[in-house]
Design a protein around this motif. Structure first.
Motif, mmCIF file in Angstrom:
data_model
loop_
_atom_site.group_PDB
_atom_site.id
_atom_site.type_symbol
_atom_site.label_atom_id
_atom_site.label_comp_id
_atom_site.label_asym_id
_atom_site.label_seq_id
_atom_site.Cartn_x
_atom_site.Cartn_y
_atom_site.Cartn_z
ATOM 1 N N UNK A 226 54.183 23.904 -29.508
ATOM 2 C CA UNK A 226 52.998 24.188 -28.838
ATOM 3 C C UNK A 226 52.460 23.219 -27.734
ATOM 4 N N UNK A 227 52.683 21.923 -28.038
ATOM 5 C CA UNK A 227 52.244 20.658 -27.267
ATOM 6 C C UNK A 227 53.033 19.497 -27.741
ATOM 7 N N UNK A 228 52.937 18.496 -26.731
ATOM 8 C CA UNK A 228 53.764 17.274 -27.275
ATOM 9 C C UNK A 228 52.780 16.293 -26.307
ATOM 10 N N UNK A 229 52.371 15.127 -27.255
ATOM 11 C CA UNK A 229 51.890 13.914 -26.764
ATOM 12 C C UNK A 229 53.034 12.935 -26.764
ATOM 13 N N UNK A 230 53.420 12.539 -25.652
ATOM 14 C CA UNK A 230 54.583 11.855 -25.326
ATOM 15 C C UNK A 230 54.349 10.204 -25.759
ATOM 16 N N UNK A 231 55.048 9.872 -26.433
ATOM 17 C CA UNK A 231 55.192 8.350 -26.854
ATOM 18 C C UNK A 231 54.466 8.046 -28.209
ATOM 19 N N UNK A 232 54.891 7.171 -28.928
ATOM 20 C CA UNK A 232 54.069 6.930 -30.305
ATOM 21 C C UNK A 232 52.715 6.179 -30.146
ATOM 22 N N UNK A 233 52.562 5.367 -29.306
ATOM 23 C CA UNK A 233 51.190 4.850 -29.263
ATOM 24 C C UNK A 233 50.366 5.737 -28.531
ATOM 25 N N UNK A 234 50.837 6.569 -27.533
ATOM 26 C CA UNK A 234 49.834 7.606 -27.061
ATOM 27 C C UNK A 234 49.296 8.714 -28.086
ATOM 28 N N UNK A 235 50.013 8.933 -29.029
ATOM 29 C CA UNK A 235 50.238 9.822 -30.423
ATOM 30 C C UNK A 235 48.964 9.229 -30.763
ATOM 31 N N UNK A 236 48.856 8.091 -31.329
ATOM 32 C CA UNK A 236 47.718 7.432 -32.024
ATOM 33 C C UNK A 236 46.580 7.171 -31.378
ATOM 34 N N UNK A 237 46.509 7.037 -30.056
ATOM 35 C CA UNK A 237 45.370 6.752 -29.328
ATOM 36 C C UNK A 237 44.777 8.406 -29.393
ATOM 37 N N UNK A 238 45.587 9.388 -29.175
ATOM 38 C CA UNK A 238 45.048 10.649 -29.127
ATOM 39 C C UNK A 238 44.354 10.877 -30.502
ATOM 40 N N UNK A 239 44.588 10.354 -31.392
ATOM 41 C CA UNK A 239 44.026 10.912 -33.053
ATOM 42 C C UNK A 239 42.760 9.938 -33.272
ATOM 43 N N UNK A 240 42.342 9.366 -32.331
ATOM 44 C CA UNK A 240 41.235 8.374 -32.452
ATOM 45 C C UNK A 240 39.838 9.502 -33.132
ATOM 46 N N UNK A 241 39.720 10.548 -32.450
ATOM 47 C CA UNK A 241 38.708 11.564 -32.643
ATOM 48 C C UNK A 241 38.804 11.959 -34.025
ATOM 49 N N UNK A 242 39.952 11.882 -34.830
ATOM 50 C CA UNK A 242 40.086 12.269 -36.258
ATOM 51 C C UNK A 242 39.547 11.493 -37.227
ATOM 52 N N UNK A 243 39.353 10.150 -36.713
ATOM 53 C CA UNK A 243 38.943 9.079 -37.756
ATOM 54 C C UNK A 243 37.457 8.469 -37.378
ATOM 55 N N UNK A 244 36.900 9.003 -36.473
ATOM 56 C CA UNK A 244 35.757 8.571 -36.124
ATOM 57 C C UNK A 244 34.866 9.685 -35.674
ATOM 58 N N UNK A 245 33.649 9.573 -35.615
ATOM 59 C CA UNK A 245 32.500 10.639 -35.254
ATOM 60 C C UNK A 245 32.696 10.729 -33.925
ATOM 61 N N UNK A 246 32.199 11.911 -33.200
ATOM 62 C CA UNK A 246 32.610 12.335 -31.708
ATOM 63 C C UNK A 246 31.686 10.998 -30.942
ATOM 64 N N UNK A 247 30.446 10.758 -31.615
ATOM 65 C CA UNK A 247 29.786 9.585 -30.860
ATOM 66 C C UNK A 247 30.403 8.370 -30.891
ATOM 67 N N UNK A 248 31.098 7.983 -32.046
ATOM 68 C CA UNK A 248 31.620 6.719 -32.022
ATOM 69 C C UNK A 248 32.936 6.605 -31.198
#
Length: 261
Positions: A226-248
């Motif tokens: 359904x979707x692809x985040x291209x690149x391993x580093x980009x994948x982890x950058x896109x996961x930031x909101x999973x580990x921090x609050x929206x404001x953080x």
């Protein structure tokens, strides 16, 4: 598996960057092409080269897709050429960068018209073709910017969040109807994107080549993702909101994208 040979792909934003890379990759797979962008001389040169190198049919349609009525004009032009689209790649788009109130309102309106309105209207116009044989496909180019709000690129991030949400909804609607839908979410890519934005500061992480992005995209598309985040580093950058609050998360992104003084 998606069979490309003798099918026809329509690529918007085909004159450079990821769109051009899609054109080369699909031509190598013996897929006929409809190349769409504003720059007609570049499109014609590209079409001539691809036809000669890969022996595929190439059709050039020069349009500014941000203009009102352009998606409908595109559909009519394809009909005039008596072509049927099997694979739609909505790649055309651009970003603006800076404090929201300091960026041209007209330019930001064009950004929404191209990144969102044109993409939706083009998809809607070609859906009957894409569904007719239960083996069509859509690749909509979103961005890692879709995964969180983007200070100083507020409109761009919002448009790409729309593209991701819209594409995944179409994937769910159509996965049992023989239509593959992929939302491609590249990170920073070695294209003219940053020339249009006007700043290299609007970049997070290392940049991939357009060829690598397209290679990853087609693999994911063929697997029915359904979707692809291209690149391993980009994948982890896109996961930031999973580990921090929206404001953080917003604080992290704001500091990363903040204009240099």
């Amino acid at each position: 598996m998606f069979m490309y040979a003798k099918k026809t792909a329509l690529i918007t934003g085909a004159s450079s960057g990821i769109g051009e890379a899609f054109a080369y990759s699909l031509a190598a797979k013996k897929c006929n092409l409809i190349l769409v962008a504003r720059n007609e001389p570049k499109l014609k040169a590209l079409a001539k080269e691809l036809s000669a190198q890969y022996n595929v049919r190439t059709t050039v349609i020069a349009l500014d897709l941000s203009a009102a009525g352009a998606p409908q004009a595109l559909h009519q032009e394809v009909q005039n050429h008596q072509l049927k689209v099997d694979l739609l790649i909505n790649n055309a788009g651009f970003a603006t960068y800076g404090y929201f109130e300091q960026v041209s309102g007209e330019r930001q309106h064009e950004e929404i018209m191209l990144n969102v309105t044109a993409l939706v209207d083009i998809t809607h116009a070609f859906m009957p073709d894409l569904l007719r044989n239960r083996d069509g496909g859509i690749i909509n180019v979103s961005s890692t910017a879709a995964f969180q709000p983007d200070p100083y690129m507020a409109v761009y991030g919002a448009t790409k969040a729309f593209v991701l949400s819209f594409s995944e909804a179409l994937w769910a609607e159509n996965r049992k109807r023989g239509l593959k839908v992929l939302s491609l979410c590249p990170g920073a890519t070695e294209t003219a994107f940053f020339d249009v934005v006007g700043s290299s500061e609007a970049s997070v992480g290392s940049r991939e080549t357009p060829q690598k992005v397209v290679q990853n995209a087609l693999k994911a598309f063929e697997k029915g993702r359904s979707h692809l985040i291209s690149g391993r580093q980009n994948y982890w950058v896109a996961q930031v909101s999973r580990f921090f609050s929206r404001q953080a998360t917003l604080g992290i992104v704001e500091r990363t994208l903040r204009p240099q003084k």
